[in-house]
Motif scaffolding. Structure first.
Motif, short mmCIF file in Angstrom:
data_model
loop_
_atom_site.label_atom_id
_atom_site.label_comp_id
_atom_site.label_asym_id
_atom_site.label_seq_id
_atom_site.Cartn_x
_atom_site.Cartn_y
_atom_site.Cartn_z
N THR A 159 50.27 41.20 40.62
CA THR A 159 49.07 41.68 40.79
C THR A 159 49.01 42.97 39.83
OG1 THR A 159 48.32 41.04 42.86
CG2 THR A 159 47.10 42.66 41.97
N ALA A 160 49.78 43.95 39.77
CA ALA A 160 49.84 45.15 38.92
C ALA A 160 50.01 44.62 37.37
CB ALA A 160 51.02 46.02 39.59
N ARG A 161 50.74 43.71 37.12
CA ARG A 161 50.92 43.27 35.88
C ARG A 161 49.54 42.90 35.27
NH1 ARG A 161 52.42 38.09 33.12
NH2 ARG A 161 52.56 37.34 35.29
N LEU A 162 48.81 41.93 36.08
CA LEU A 162 47.63 41.61 35.73
C LEU A 162 46.39 42.68 35.40
CD1 LEU A 162 47.21 38.47 37.90
CD2 LEU A 162 47.94 38.32 35.57
N VAL A 163 46.49 43.44 36.50
CA VAL A 163 45.57 44.90 36.23
C VAL A 163 45.89 45.35 34.93
CG1 VAL A 163 44.80 46.93 37.28
CG2 VAL A 163 45.37 45.04 38.86
N ARG A 164 47.09 45.64 34.67
CA ARG A 164 47.61 46.50 33.50
C ARG A 164 47.04 45.69 31.99
NH1 ARG A 164 52.38 47.76 36.57
NH2 ARG A 164 51.92 49.85 37.51
N ALA A 165 47.31 44.31 32.39
CA ALA A 165 47.02 43.47 31.03
C ALA A 165 45.58 43.62 30.83
CB ALA A 165 47.18 42.15 31.43
N MET A 166 44.90 43.77 31.72
CA MET A 166 43.07 44.03 31.58
C MET A 166 42.77 45.28 31.13
SD MET A 166 41.16 41.64 34.22
CE MET A 166 41.88 42.43 35.83
N GLU A 167 43.64 46.37 30.79
CA GLU A 167 43.37 47.61 30.65
C GLU A 167 42.62 47.93 29.21
OE1 GLU A 167 46.63 50.10 30.56
OE2 GLU A 167 46.83 50.21 32.63
N GLY A 168 41.49 48.31 29.19
CA GLY A 168 40.75 48.38 27.90
C GLY A 168 39.66 47.16 27.76
N CYS A 169 39.80 46.44 28.64
CA CYS A 169 38.74 45.12 28.44
C CYS A 169 37.57 45.66 29.14
CB CYS A 169 39.05 44.13 29.16
SG CYS A 169 38.25 42.50 29.02
N CYS A 170 36.45 45.51 28.35
CA CYS A 170 35.27 46.23 28.64
C CYS A 170 34.01 44.84 28.98
CB CYS A 170 34.41 46.73 27.72
SG CYS A 170 35.28 48.49 27.17
N HIS A 171 34.79 43.65 29.09
CA HIS A 171 33.96 42.63 29.50
C HIS A 171 33.31 42.61 31.16
CE1 HIS A 171 32.70 38.48 30.40
NE2 HIS A 171 32.67 38.25 28.98
N PRO A 172 32.19 42.38 31.38
CA PRO A 172 31.73 42.49 32.76
C PRO A 172 32.69 41.79 33.78
CG PRO A 172 29.93 41.88 31.22
CD PRO A 172 31.09 41.74 30.41
N LYS A 173 33.20 40.56 33.37
CA LYS A 173 34.06 39.73 34.27
C LYS A 173 35.28 40.43 34.73
CE LYS A 173 35.84 35.28 34.63
NZ LYS A 173 36.09 34.02 33.91
#
Length: 80
Positions: free
Chosen positions: A24-38
Protein backbone atom coordinates in the motif's frame (compact mmCIF):
# COMPACT_ATOMS: atom_id res chain seq x y z
CA UNK A 1 -5.33 25.94 -11.84
CA UNK A 2 -4.42 23.47 -9.11
CA UNK A 3 -6.57 23.26 -6.04
CA UNK A 4 -6.61 21.11 -2.95
CA UNK A 5 -10.09 19.78 -2.34
CA UNK A 6 -10.85 18.93 1.26
CA UNK A 7 -13.43 16.20 0.88
CA UNK A 8 -14.25 13.24 3.11
CA UNK A 9 -14.04 10.93 0.08
CA UNK A 10 -10.36 11.86 -0.39
CA UNK A 11 -7.64 10.66 1.96
CA UNK A 12 -4.50 12.44 3.13
CA UNK A 13 -1.43 10.59 1.77
CA UNK A 14 0.46 11.00 5.07
CA UNK A 15 -2.42 9.46 6.99
CA UNK A 16 -2.61 6.53 4.58
CA UNK A 17 1.15 5.93 4.86
CA UNK A 18 1.01 5.96 8.67
CA UNK A 19 -0.71 2.58 8.95
CA UNK A 20 0.07 1.12 5.55
CA UNK A 21 1.53 -2.24 4.67
CA UNK A 22 4.55 -2.16 2.29
CA UNK A 23 2.51 -2.71 -0.89
CA UNK A 24 0.00 0.00 0.00
CA UNK A 25 2.82 2.40 0.87
CA UNK A 26 4.47 1.70 -2.50
CA UNK A 27 1.25 2.53 -4.35
CA UNK A 28 0.72 5.73 -2.35
CA UNK A 29 4.28 6.90 -3.02
CA UNK A 30 3.90 6.09 -6.72
CA UNK A 31 1.01 8.55 -6.95
CA UNK A 32 2.99 11.46 -5.45
CA UNK A 33 2.65 14.52 -7.63
CA UNK A 34 -0.39 13.21 -9.47
CA UNK A 35 -3.07 15.93 -9.58
CA UNK A 36 -5.74 13.84 -11.30
CA UNK A 37 -9.02 13.79 -9.33
CA UNK A 38 -9.04 9.99 -9.43
CA UNK A 39 -5.85 9.96 -7.32
CA UNK A 40 -7.81 11.14 -4.28
CA UNK A 41 -10.38 8.40 -4.68
CA UNK A 42 -7.66 5.77 -5.07
CA UNK A 43 -5.98 7.03 -1.89
CA UNK A 44 -9.29 6.71 -0.06
CA UNK A 45 -9.62 3.12 -1.28
CA UNK A 46 -6.05 2.36 -0.17
CA UNK A 47 -6.75 3.88 3.24
CA UNK A 48 -9.56 1.35 3.76
CA UNK A 49 -7.00 -1.46 4.32
CA UNK A 50 -7.93 -3.53 1.23
CA UNK A 51 -7.60 -7.31 1.19
CA UNK A 52 -5.32 -9.07 -1.31
CA UNK A 53 -7.93 -9.23 -4.08
CA UNK A 54 -8.89 -5.57 -3.71
CA UNK A 55 -5.22 -4.59 -3.54
CA UNK A 56 -4.57 -6.32 -6.87
CA UNK A 57 -7.43 -4.35 -8.44
CA UNK A 58 -6.08 -1.14 -6.90
CA UNK A 59 -2.61 -1.87 -8.28
CA UNK A 60 -4.12 -2.09 -11.78
CA UNK A 61 -6.10 1.13 -11.24
CA UNK A 62 -3.00 2.96 -10.03
CA UNK A 63 -1.06 1.76 -13.08
CA UNK A 64 -3.84 3.02 -15.36
CA UNK A 65 -3.92 6.39 -13.61
CA UNK A 66 -0.15 6.82 -13.73
CA UNK A 67 -0.06 5.82 -17.40
CA UNK A 68 -2.75 8.38 -18.16
CA UNK A 69 -0.99 11.09 -16.17
CA UNK A 70 2.70 10.45 -16.88
CA UNK A 71 2.99 7.92 -19.70
CA UNK A 72 3.71 4.19 -19.68
CA UNK A 73 7.48 4.36 -19.02
CA UNK A 74 7.14 6.72 -16.04
CA UNK A 75 4.22 4.72 -14.65
CA UNK A 76 6.25 1.51 -14.68
CA UNK A 77 9.25 3.30 -13.15
CA UNK A 78 7.13 4.68 -10.32
CA UNK A 79 5.70 1.25 -9.53
CA UNK A 80 9.09 -0.50 -9.29
Amino acid sequence: MLQYIDSPEFADPAAVLAGANPETARLVRAMEGCCHPKAGRLLARLAAQPDAEALAALRADVLDLLTLSFGKAEALRRLQ
